[in-house]
Each structure stands twice: as C-alpha cells, then as structure tokens.
Write a protein that holds these residues in place. Structure first.
Motif, PDB file in Angstrom:
ATOM      1  N   ARG A 208     -33.425   0.291  17.845  1.00  0.00           N
ATOM      2  CA  ARG A 208     -32.948   0.438  17.102  1.00  0.00           C
ATOM      3  C   ARG A 208     -33.894   2.039  16.551  1.00  0.00           C
ATOM      4  O   ARG A 208     -33.462   2.720  15.724  1.00  0.00           O
ATOM      5  N   SER A 234     -29.556  -3.298  21.783  1.00  0.00           N
ATOM      6  CA  SER A 234     -30.520  -3.833  21.528  1.00  0.00           C
ATOM      7  C   SER A 234     -30.316  -5.466  19.969  1.00  0.00           C
ATOM      8  O   SER A 234     -29.428  -4.684  19.387  1.00  0.00           O
ATOM      9  N   SER A 252     -30.200 -13.765  24.274  1.00  0.00           N
ATOM     10  CA  SER A 252     -29.228 -14.377  23.627  1.00  0.00           C
ATOM     11  C   SER A 252     -28.161 -13.498  22.856  1.00  0.00           C
ATOM     12  O   SER A 252     -27.426 -13.700  22.218  1.00  0.00           O
ATOM     13  N   SER A 267     -37.484  -0.520  22.722  1.00  0.00           N
ATOM     14  CA  SER A 267     -38.921  -0.447  23.045  1.00  0.00           C
ATOM     15  C   SER A 267     -38.986  -1.380  24.486  1.00  0.00           C
ATOM     16  O   SER A 267     -40.323  -1.068  25.322  1.00  0.00           O
ATOM     17  N   GLN A 271     -36.908 -10.262  24.738  1.00  0.00           N
ATOM     18  CA  GLN A 271     -35.658 -10.794  25.239  1.00  0.00           C
ATOM     19  C   GLN A 271     -34.446  -9.912  25.414  1.00  0.00           C
ATOM     20  O   GLN A 271     -33.363 -10.410  25.933  1.00  0.00           O
ATOM     21  N   ASN A 286     -37.676   7.449  25.557  1.00  0.00           N
ATOM     22  CA  ASN A 286     -38.200   6.476  24.703  1.00  0.00           C
ATOM     23  C   ASN A 286     -39.510   7.858  24.311  1.00  0.00           C
ATOM     24  O   ASN A 286     -39.976   7.960  24.597  1.00  0.00           O
TER      25      ASN A 286
HETATM   26  C1  LIG Z   1     -34.888 -15.885  20.567  1.00  0.00           C
HETATM   27  C2  LIG Z   1     -34.689 -14.198  20.445  1.00  0.00           C
HETATM   28  C3  LIG Z   1     -33.677 -14.068  20.917  1.00  0.00           C
HETATM   29  C4  LIG Z   1     -34.029 -12.710  21.049  1.00  0.00           C
HETATM   30  N1  LIG Z   1     -32.532 -11.904  21.238  1.00  0.00           N
HETATM   31  C5  LIG Z   1     -32.322 -10.772  21.982  1.00  0.00           C
HETATM   32  C6  LIG Z   1     -31.559  -9.935  22.353  1.00  0.00           C
HETATM   33  O1  LIG Z   1     -30.793 -10.671  22.962  1.00  0.00           O
HETATM   34  N2  LIG Z   1     -31.386  -8.869  22.775  1.00  0.00           N
HETATM   35  C7  LIG Z   1     -32.060  -7.758  22.347  1.00  0.00           C
HETATM   36  O2  LIG Z   1     -32.309  -6.798  22.052  1.00  0.00           O
HETATM   37  N3  LIG Z   1     -33.587  -8.469  21.463  1.00  0.00           N
HETATM   38  C8  LIG Z   1     -33.448 -10.041  21.469  1.00  0.00           C
HETATM   39  N4  LIG Z   1     -34.579  -9.836  20.456  1.00  0.00           N
HETATM   40  C9  LIG Z   1     -35.500  -9.569  19.685  1.00  0.00           C
HETATM   41  C10 LIG Z   1     -36.121  -8.798  21.138  1.00  0.00           C
HETATM   42  O3  LIG Z   1     -37.832  -9.562  20.419  1.00  0.00           O
HETATM   43  C11 LIG Z   1     -37.123  -7.452  19.803  1.00  0.00           C
HETATM   44  O4  LIG Z   1     -36.397  -7.745  18.572  1.00  0.00           O
HETATM   45  C12 LIG Z   1     -35.673  -6.484  20.467  1.00  0.00           C
HETATM   46  O5  LIG Z   1     -34.873  -6.556  21.362  1.00  0.00           O
HETATM   47  C13 LIG Z   1     -36.627  -4.897  19.385  1.00  0.00           C
HETATM   48  O6  LIG Z   1     -35.055  -4.065  19.646  1.00  0.00           O
HETATM   49  P1  LIG Z   1     -35.635  -2.293  20.200  1.00  0.00           P
HETATM   50  O7  LIG Z   1     -36.238  -2.263  20.876  1.00  0.00           O
HETATM   51  O8  LIG Z   1     -34.048  -1.515  20.153  1.00  0.00           O
HETATM   52  O9  LIG Z   1     -36.232  -1.943  18.316  1.00  0.00           O
HETATM   53  P2  LIG Z   1     -37.134  -1.888  18.615  1.00  0.00           P
HETATM   54  O10 LIG Z   1     -39.013  -2.534  18.984  1.00  0.00           O
HETATM   55  O11 LIG Z   1     -37.947  -1.405  17.149  1.00  0.00           O
HETATM   56  O12 LIG Z   1     -38.303  -0.949  19.519  1.00  0.00           O
HETATM   57  C14 LIG Z   1     -36.763   0.739  18.625  1.00  0.00           C
HETATM   58  C15 LIG Z   1     -38.268   1.808  19.693  1.00  0.00           C
HETATM   59  O13 LIG Z   1     -37.490   2.911  19.436  1.00  0.00           O
HETATM   60  C16 LIG Z   1     -38.344   4.043  20.295  1.00  0.00           C
HETATM   61  N5  LIG Z   1     -37.360   5.371  19.351  1.00  0.00           N
HETATM   62  C17 LIG Z   1     -37.739   6.314  17.804  1.00  0.00           C
HETATM   63  N6  LIG Z   1     -37.300   6.799  17.294  1.00  0.00           N
HETATM   64  C18 LIG Z   1     -36.325   7.165  18.866  1.00  0.00           C
HETATM   65  C19 LIG Z   1     -36.126   8.711  19.132  1.00  0.00           C
HETATM   66  N7  LIG Z   1     -36.185   8.858  18.275  1.00  0.00           N
HETATM   67  N8  LIG Z   1     -35.847   8.821  20.584  1.00  0.00           N
HETATM   68  C20 LIG Z   1     -36.821   8.663  21.376  1.00  0.00           C
HETATM   69  N9  LIG Z   1     -36.994   6.835  21.077  1.00  0.00           N
HETATM   70  C21 LIG Z   1     -37.328   6.336  20.042  1.00  0.00           C
HETATM   71  C22 LIG Z   1     -39.295   3.811  19.472  1.00  0.00           C
HETATM   72  O14 LIG Z   1     -40.462   4.573  20.186  1.00  0.00           O
HETATM   73  C23 LIG Z   1     -39.341   1.665  19.867  1.00  0.00           C
HETATM   74  O15 LIG Z   1     -39.855   1.793  21.573  1.00  0.00           O
HETATM   75  C24 LIG Z   1     -34.364 -11.592  20.212  1.00  0.00           C
HETATM   76  C25 LIG Z   1     -35.283 -12.249  19.543  1.00  0.00           C
HETATM   77  C26 LIG Z   1     -35.938 -13.700  19.619  1.00  0.00           C
HETATM   78  C27 LIG Z   1     -36.876 -13.883  19.021  1.00  0.00           C
END
Ligand SMILES: Cc1cc2nc3c(=O)[nH]c(=O)nc-3n(C[C@H](O)[C@H](O)[C@H](O)COP(=O)(O)OP(=O)(O)OC[C@H]3O[C@@H](n4cnc5c(N)ncnc54)[C@H](O)[C@@H]3O)c2cc1C
Ligand SMILES: Nc1ncnc2c1ncn2[C@@H]1O[C@H](COP(=O)(O)O)[C@@H](O)[C@H]1O
Lengths: 321, 260
Positions: A208, A234, A252, A267, A271, A286
């Motif tokens: 994200r 992700s 998933s 992050s 999951q 990050n």
């Molecule tokens: C049943 C279930 C199944 C799931 N299955 C999956 C799955 O298969 N795969 C999966 O990934 N998730 C899954 N999830 C979701 C999971 O819980 C998280 O919500 C998800 O992994 C978060 O994705 P993220 O790290 O991209 O986003 P976030 O948690 O929002 O993290 C974004 C990160 O980006 C960093 N960032 C922002 N801007 C910058 C920048 N300019 N430079 C460097 N860093 C930056 C932030 O510091 C933050 O750490 C599932 C959840 C459930 C409940």
C-alpha cells in the motif's frame, strides 16, 4: 480449571498440522488428564486414533454426513454438544477459515470470553493469559480471560506441533443435527495463475505504501526487470484493483519461496508474512523503522521507497553492464 | 428489503500509534480516524443491493462523538439512516458486549440482511460479526467475497486459504462478514454529502437498548492487561547512509547471494 477441549480440523482427509499445534498449547496449560479433543467429519476414526496419542488425549468423534463439509451451523452444534459432554471450560480452535468462522459464535452461545488469533497462551496464577497482535502486527496485546468459559483461536504456525506421546482413547458421540438454515454448495479452487510467482527466483513486491497504481510499472516493475525477477504485491494493492489477484502474496494469495524477496512499502502483517517468510533472503524497504517487516527481513532500508527503489534499480543495472 | 450495516471508526491506517502511559490502549487524542477498511466494503456491498432493488440501508456504529463523522460519511455514500450508540458506559466493552448492543439494534430493526466487516483494523478480533449472528439466531458467513440474492436465499462465496472459495447458501435473514476487495468502494459525492445532512441520525444509549447491564468495563470477559511494542528479536541488519550508499550496499549483498 476444568477440562480443555481441542477442536481438531480435518483437511484433505488428515488432521491439519495446526491441530497438533493446539495440542502443544493444551499440554502447556493443562494437565494431560484434562485434555479432550474433538474430531469432526466423515470416516475420521483412524485420524482420531493417531491424534489421541499425539497430544489429543481423550478424543470424541462426531461422524456424520451433516459435517462432511464445513458448515458453521452444524459445527457449532457438534462442538457445543461435545463441550457439554466433556465438561470443558477452555476451548481451543485454530484461526483458520473454519475456526475463525465458528469460534465467535460458540463464545456468544456460551456467553464466554473469546480471544482470537493468539500466538501464545499461558496459565499464570490459575488465570489464562493470551498474547496476540493488534493493529495489523504493529503492536502486541496481553489479555486475560475473566469468565468461567474461554474460547480462543490460535494462529497457525505460532508453535511447533506436539511431539510427545499421550494416553489416548477414542469414543464417538451421536449428534442429532437440527434443520439447517444454511447449506454448503461447493468449493472452488483458486483460479489458475497467469503469473506463477512460486517459480520465480527473485520477487520484488509492492504494498500500500506504493500509493497508486501508476507507480507499479514506474517503480516496482523496473527493479523486478533489472533483477530478472517477477513483481508481486500485498493484498491492499489487489483489493484496490491496481493489480490482479495473481500478483498477491500471502495467506489468501500465493505462498512463495524465492531466493530473494524485496518488500517495498509493505508493513508486514502476519497474512503477508506467511506467504513469503520461507524466502531465502528478504530485503525490506519501508519508511517506518518500526514496521514489523523488519523483524523478518535479513536486510533493511528505512527510507522512502521512491528514492531507494529507483537508486537500487540504477545500481543493479550498472552492476550488470 | 432492509439492510443493517455495522461499522466501526478506527484510527487512520497511517496514524501514529502511541501507547497510553497505563498501557491500556493507544492514545486516541490528536490522531485521525476513518471508517474501518473492511466496513467500507460491507457498506458498498449493501449500497449495491440498494442500487438494484428497493432497499433501506441503515448504518449503526458504537463509539464516542467523533463517530458521527463516520456515520455522516456513510450517509453521504448513500445509506438512508444512521444509529449512533454514543454512551460513556459502553467504554471498555469487549467484542461480545459490542455484539450484544448491535444485536439489540438488530432486534429493533429486524433487517433481512446484516453486514459487518470481517475484522476491525484496530483490535483485529474478527469476532463481532459471527457473535451478532448467533445472538440474532441468523446463519452467517465470514470472509465473504461475493454475495448474490436469489429470492429468500443468499449465495455467498467465502474466501479460504490460497484464494480458494467456498460457496454457501444462506436463508434470509442472514449476516455477512465482508472481506476486503469484494468490490470497489464508491466515494461520497458532493451531492451525497449535502443530502446526508438531512438524513436521520439517531443517538442511542445502552439503557435505551436495554443492554446497560451487559456492557462496559465491568461486564467485559476479557481484560487488556497491557499493549506494548513487540519486543525486537534479531531483526534485519539496517543499511544506513545516503541513498547511493544504501543502493550500493544492497547490490553488494545481492551479488554475494550470487543473484547478479
Ligand atoms: C483473512 C485475511 C487474509 C489476508 N490475506 C492477505 C494476503 O494474502 N496478502 C497480504 O498481503 N495481506 C493479506 N491480508 C491483509 C493483511 O492483514 C494486511 O492488511 C496487508 O498485508 C497490509 O498490506 P501492506 O503492508 O501493503 O499495507 P500497510 O499495512 O498499510 O503498510 C504500508 C506500509 O508502507 C509504508 N510506506 C508508506 N509510504 C512509503 C514510502 N513512500 N516508502 C516506504 N515505505 C512506505 C508504511 O510505513 C507501511 O508500513 C489478509 C487479511 C485477512 C484478515
Ligand atoms: N463499535 C462498533 N460499532 C459498530 N460495528 C462494530 C463495532 N466494532 C466492531 N463492529 C463490526 O464488527 C466487525 C468486526 O470487528 P471486530 O470483531 O472488532 O474485529 C467490524 O468490521 C464492524 O462491522
């Protein structure tokens, strides 16, 4: 403390490994004589026998066509019947798609304490204490159950499967199932993957933090290309429609084990981690130095991915030329 | 058809999380809040049903004053009516107590469909949905990735591991705990936001709903002993220096791994 009941889970004809992990937790907090288990399904006696000697203790089998497939209603009824039969006051399930589906219902039916997705459990001064993550892995919480009956789900993989041997017995319980308000229709296997990340030696994934869809071809893909690897993502990236589901890494999505995994703006929620923690070497980029991804990474950069990733892409290109 | 959507306002996903000095929860002053991500998908799913057929969409949320903002946003997106349980005595409630409040609203409203999110982004409990279904004696499904009405029945696809799906048929009334990515969520239009100002938003207390004895810190069956920053294990080696230094450090490592 009363008896402890493990609700074991069948998967493709065998008891899941996570159920043996529940046995480890049960043996940790209870006397072996207090451990009871439930195995639900059709023709499960052989598996139940094995489970009873590997931590499951006294096993009750509910063998009925009504529970040949998972159904919240039928499982709820079977589990409640066995809780009563075994006089259990602590009920453990795995936090799997069926465990997380039925467990809160059980707790509400019993007016019990409910704690989900725990990675550890302990008994301190006759009180059960649970550890679990909150805020998608950014913080941890220690919780205490303050009720006579406690239902908890445990995170798969949080402990090792039980290794000891226990005295087991197996008996079966007839449950006359009520008329159901829901019905299992079918299971659909995951769609065939146009992008098979499981074969890639190098994966560069964006999360994200990449911020918007254009940045994937502009920033993430060029690094993947320079390294001769594949691009991954992700879940929020896929949820937002920025990339198709076949790019998703995680519980998933796809489980990947490349030689190198580069996580950019991810992050490190559990999951996601379960999908990539088997990678041989993990680099995390990050901007948040406290992001949980750094706990599992081998090498990390705390910085803005929009500076670091293009610089790395250039450095890779010049190293190759 | 009447649809009840339960939504929670949670700290913004990018909010700084500072722990309160007594370790009981995070500091909520001076951070931004938003509608729980899962719940925006749940609301969108309800609004899509309303786009297709005659339906009233009622949104319900339990939380302090700031929660009005989340409910106004939901009304701006197209919900018809909002119920806000704003009551200090509810503070410290656990998931089961929250479910009892929502079930009390459910009993008053008698919806044909109840939507919740799979889990809230703050506590990550994923408990409230199935609990509400139990208390309302409705069938339910969690991690819902598609929902289609067929007469008095609803066909739902539940997400399993690895992207597999389980298809279930539920009789109405039923409850669906929605997974993210089930749809693409609409934004509240300016017109919607203007219209939302005139839509009814009822404020209720636990006593109104007859659940005052069942909620709050005193009734909680789980107690938060402490929340804390996860202890650092070995963790990653962090490369320091200028962007160029860092890029070169990374390349050196990738070379060492024999991948360049
Ligand atoms: C049943 C279930 C199944 C799931 N299955 C999956 C799955 O298969 N795969 C999966 O990934 N998730 C899954 N999830 C979701 C999971 O819980 C998280 O919500 C998800 O992994 C978060 O994705 P993220 O790290 O991209 O986003 P976030 O948690 O929002 O993290 C974004 C990160 O980006 C960093 N960032 C922002 N801007 C910058 C920048 N300019 N430079 C460097 N860093 C930056 C932030 O510091 C933050 O750490 C599932 C959840 C459930 C409940
Ligand atoms: N305070 C609340 N007000 C309204 N709905 C809630 C509240 N807390 C939880 N929910 C609903 O229950 C779902 C699961 O939350 P949880 O069990 O806390 O992870 C959320 O996605 C919401 O739909």
């Amino acid at each position: 403390m009363g008896n402890i009941l493990i609700v074991a889970e069948m998967q493709n004809g065998s008891i899941r490994e996570s159920s043996y992990e529940l046995a480890s937790f049960a043996q940790k907090i209870a006397d072996p004589s207090q451990v009871r288990s439930l195995v639900i399904g059709e023709s499960v006696t052989e598996e139940a026998n094995a489970f009873s000697t590997k931590g499951g203790g006294e096993v009750t089998v509910v063998d009925n066509a009504a529970v040949s497939n998972y159904s919240a209603e039928a499982y709820r009824q079977a589990i409640l019947a066995v809780i009563q039969e075994t006089n259990a006051s602590t009920i453990l399930l795995s936090n799997t798609p069926s465990g997380w589906d039925v467990a809160p219902r059980l707790a509400a039916a019993l007016d019990a304490a409910f704690i989900s997705d725990c990675f550890d459990i302990d008994r301190i001064d006759e009180k059960l204490v649970f550890l679990r993550r909150v805020f998608n892995g950014k913080l941890d919480a220690r919780l205490e159950a303050a009720a006579d009956i406690v239902v908890a789900t445990m995170q798969p993989g949080a402990t090792a499967p039980y290794e000891g041997t226990t005295n087991g017995t197996v008996s079966s319980l007839e449950v006359s199932f009520n008329e159901q308000k829901s019905r299992f229709l079918e299971t659909k296997v995951a769609e065939s993957k146009g992008v098979d990340l499981s074969k890639a030696e190098i994966i560069v994934s964006g999360g994200r933090g990449v911020g918007d869809p254009e940045k994937f071809p502009e920033t993430i893909q060029p690094l993947a290309d320079a390294l001769g690897g594949a691009m991954g993502a992700s879940r929020p990236v896929v949820d937002a429609g920025w990339l198709p589901h076949e790019y998703q890494v995680g519980s998933s999505g796809q489980i990947v084990t490349p030689k190198l995994y580069v996580a950019c703006g991810i992050s490190g929620a559990i999951q996601h981690l379960v999908g990539m923690k088997g990678s041989n070497f993990i680099i995390a980029i990050n901007k948040d130095g406290d992001a949980p991804i750094f706990e599992i990474a081998d090498l990390g950069v705390v910085g803005d991915l929009f500076e670091v990733v293009p610089a790395l892409t250039d450095a890779v290109k010049s190293a190759k030329s | 058809m009447k649809i009840l959507v339960c939504l929670k306002q949670v700290p913004h996903q990018d909010a700084r999380l500072d722990i309160k000095s007594d370790g009981s929860w995070i500091q909520e002053e001076s951070i931004k809040f938003e509608i729980n991500s899962y719940d925006t998908y749940a609301l969108e799913e309800a609004l899509r049903i309303k786009d297709e057929k005659e339906a009233e969409v009622v949104v319900a949320s339990i939380g302090p004053d700031r929660t009005t903002q989340a409910l106004r946003t939901a009304l701006g997106m197209g919900a018809d009516r909002a119920v806000h349980v704003n009551d200090e005595s509810v503070e410290g409630s656990d998931a089961l107590a929250i479910a009892k409040i929502l079930a009390a609203i459910g009993k008053e409203e008698s919806p044909d469909l109840v939507f919740t999110g799979l889990m809230a982004d703050d506590g990550n409990f994923a408990s409230v949905g199935p609990m509400v279904a139990e208390l309302l004696e409705m069938p339910h499904a969690t991690a819902v990735m598609s929902a289609s009405l067929e007469g008095e029945k609803l066909i739902a696809e539940r997400e399993l591991e690895g992207g597999a799906l389980e298809v279930v048929e539920l009789q109405l009334p039923c409850l669906l705990a929605v997974q993210t990515g089930i749809n693409q969520v609409r934004y509240a239009s300016l017109k919607g936001i203007m219209a939302a100002k005139k839509k009814p938003l009822d404020t209720r207390s636990a006593a109104d709903l007859g659940v005052q004895e069942l909620v709050g810190t005193g009734a909680a069956k789980i107690k938060v002993q402490e929340i804390y920053v996860p202890p650092k294990t070995q963790g990653a080696e962090i490369l320091e220096g200028s962007t160029t230094d860092v890029a070169e450090g990374l390349v050196a490592k990738i070379k060492e791994l024999g991948l360049l």
